[in-house]
Write a protein that holds these residues in place. Structure first.
Motif, mmCIF file in Angstrom:
data_model
loop_
_atom_site.group_PDB
_atom_site.id
_atom_site.type_symbol
_atom_site.label_atom_id
_atom_site.label_comp_id
_atom_site.label_asym_id
_atom_site.label_seq_id
_atom_site.Cartn_x
_atom_site.Cartn_y
_atom_site.Cartn_z
ATOM 1 N N UNK A 117 84.201 84.961 14.256
ATOM 2 C CA UNK A 117 83.586 85.838 15.250
ATOM 3 C C UNK A 117 82.063 85.753 15.171
ATOM 4 N N UNK A 118 81.559 85.676 13.969
ATOM 5 C CA UNK A 118 80.115 85.624 13.773
ATOM 6 C C UNK A 118 79.522 84.379 14.434
ATOM 7 N N UNK A 119 80.183 83.232 14.269
ATOM 8 C CA UNK A 119 79.696 81.981 14.862
ATOM 9 C C UNK A 119 79.643 82.088 16.391
ATOM 10 N N UNK A 120 80.683 82.676 16.983
ATOM 11 C CA UNK A 120 80.717 82.787 18.442
ATOM 12 C C UNK A 120 79.637 83.741 18.936
ATOM 13 N N UNK A 121 79.466 84.866 18.255
ATOM 14 C CA UNK A 121 78.430 85.810 18.664
ATOM 15 C C UNK A 121 77.040 85.198 18.518
ATOM 16 N N UNK A 226 79.643 75.681 19.003
ATOM 17 C CA UNK A 226 79.714 74.631 20.028
ATOM 18 C C UNK A 226 79.805 73.249 19.384
ATOM 19 N N UNK A 227 79.008 72.997 18.356
ATOM 20 C CA UNK A 227 79.026 71.705 17.668
ATOM 21 C C UNK A 227 80.371 71.447 16.989
ATOM 22 N N UNK A 228 80.960 72.492 16.414
ATOM 23 C CA UNK A 228 82.254 72.335 15.744
ATOM 24 C C UNK A 228 83.357 71.999 16.742
ATOM 25 N N UNK A 229 83.346 72.673 17.891
ATOM 26 C CA UNK A 229 84.365 72.392 18.912
ATOM 27 C C UNK A 229 84.229 70.959 19.409
ATOM 28 N N UNK A 241 84.815 68.575 30.937
ATOM 29 C CA UNK A 241 85.733 68.862 29.833
ATOM 30 C C UNK A 241 85.197 69.978 28.942
ATOM 31 N N UNK A 242 83.883 69.942 28.702
ATOM 32 C CA UNK A 242 83.260 70.986 27.877
ATOM 33 C C UNK A 242 83.345 72.337 28.582
ATOM 34 N N UNK A 243 83.017 72.322 29.865
ATOM 35 C CA UNK A 243 83.030 73.553 30.651
ATOM 36 C C UNK A 243 84.429 74.162 30.714
ATOM 37 N N UNK A 244 85.449 73.318 30.743
ATOM 38 C CA UNK A 244 86.813 73.815 30.875
ATOM 39 C C UNK A 244 87.489 74.138 29.568
ATOM 40 N N UNK A 245 86.826 73.901 28.447
ATOM 41 C CA UNK A 245 87.457 74.168 27.144
ATOM 42 C C UNK A 245 87.543 75.678 26.916
#
Length: 288
Positions: A117-121, A226-229, A241-245
């Motif tokens: 959660x921390x990474x996403x925030x 973002x880099x991990x995904x 593809x990135x936008x739709x992930x």
């Protein structure tokens, strides 16, 4: 106060759909997280249509606001950080009904602040930071100093919240006292921007020079999710593809800016894929 408001929430506490009820009382000489109501009652339910309803009450020359919120809506607020007052209500309010320790477990989860959660925030705040910073710089370069100032103030707030999240805490409604303890350099930037006796243009010029380094040093942390995904795929990604992930849907309108910023910082590389047009290439992205 709790006893006076009991008739309002008692019936809801007996309903099987209710997960928990929190009361928050207005405190003297503090920022009004209750929106100037004397009390807030937060009723969390499993399901509700609409997902949020609010009712206002008068009692003994006082006023109260009753929030009934569906669990899914509450989780979205907490995860996205889009309603920071609710975080304070849960952490600092009093649980007056707690089915199967739902409120207690929610408090523990907020305090633990899981790494994912921390990474996403951090990514969300970083995207907003980049947008505000670049917009502010663009206004500054064409001489629109007031618009530049407005954007820079917002950028500093996002930078402040990013620093707080990095430290493992949730940003409070009043974020600057937190930042003063956690990262005095960001607080100093804010202080110099709003209190300096220099002209507005000079203040902005100095701030852009100083903040460039602070933003640059946070590129890897802010873009970590973002880099991990993107790094989960061996070959390159199209922007579509990135936008739709689904895991990147949190970044919405800031995604393009984040991507280009990370390209500039050499954290993401460009792969040119030929098209049918002469000397025209698809612009793909890859994490090396």
């Amino acid at each position: 106060m709790e006893n006076r408001l009991r008739p309002i929430y008692q019936e809801r506490a007996s309903h099987p759909n209710t997960l928990g009820i929190v009361i928050v009382e207005k405190k003297l000489n503090t920022f009004p997280v209750t929106d100037n109501f004397d009390a807030i009652l937060l009723v969390i339910v499993k399901e509700s249509t609409p997902s949020l309803s609010i009712k206002h009450y008068d009692y003994e020359n006082s006023k109260a606001s009753l929030y009934t919120v569906a669990e899914a809506q509450l989780k979205e607020w907490l995860f996205m950080g889009s309603n920071r007052k609710v975080i304070e209500w849960i952490l600092n309010g009093k649980a007056i009904f707690d089915r199967n320790e739902y409120i207690n477990n929610l408090k523990d989860e907020l305090k633990e602040f899981p790494q994912h959660q921390r990474k996403i925030k951090m990514g969300i705040e970083f995207g907003k930071l980049i947008r505000r910073y670049q917009d502010g710089k663009a206004f500054f370069e064409i001489g629109h100093y007031l618009d530049a100032y407005n954007n820079v103030i917002h950028a500093l707030h996002h930078l402040a919240r990013l620093a707080v999240i990095e430290s493992g805490l949730h940003p409070e409604v009043i974020v600057w006292p937190q930042v003063r303890q956690i990262d005095p350099s960001i607080y100093k930037l804010y202080e110099e921007l709003v209190e300096s006796e220099e002209t507005l243009g000079k203040r902005l010029e100095l701030l852009f020079l100083a903040s460039e380094f602070l933003i640059h040093t946070r590129a890897k942390q802010g873009g970590q999710h973002l880099l991990e995904v993107l790094g989960n795929k061996d070959d390159s990604w199209t922007f579509g593809e990135i936008l739709g992930h689904p895991d990147l849907s949190y970044y919405q309108v800031d995604l393009e800016l984040m991507l280009e910023f990370l390209v500039e910082k050499h954290l993401i590389e460009i792969e040119k894929v030929p098209t049918k047009g002469k000397d025209i290439f698809h612009r793909n992205y890859i994490v090396k």
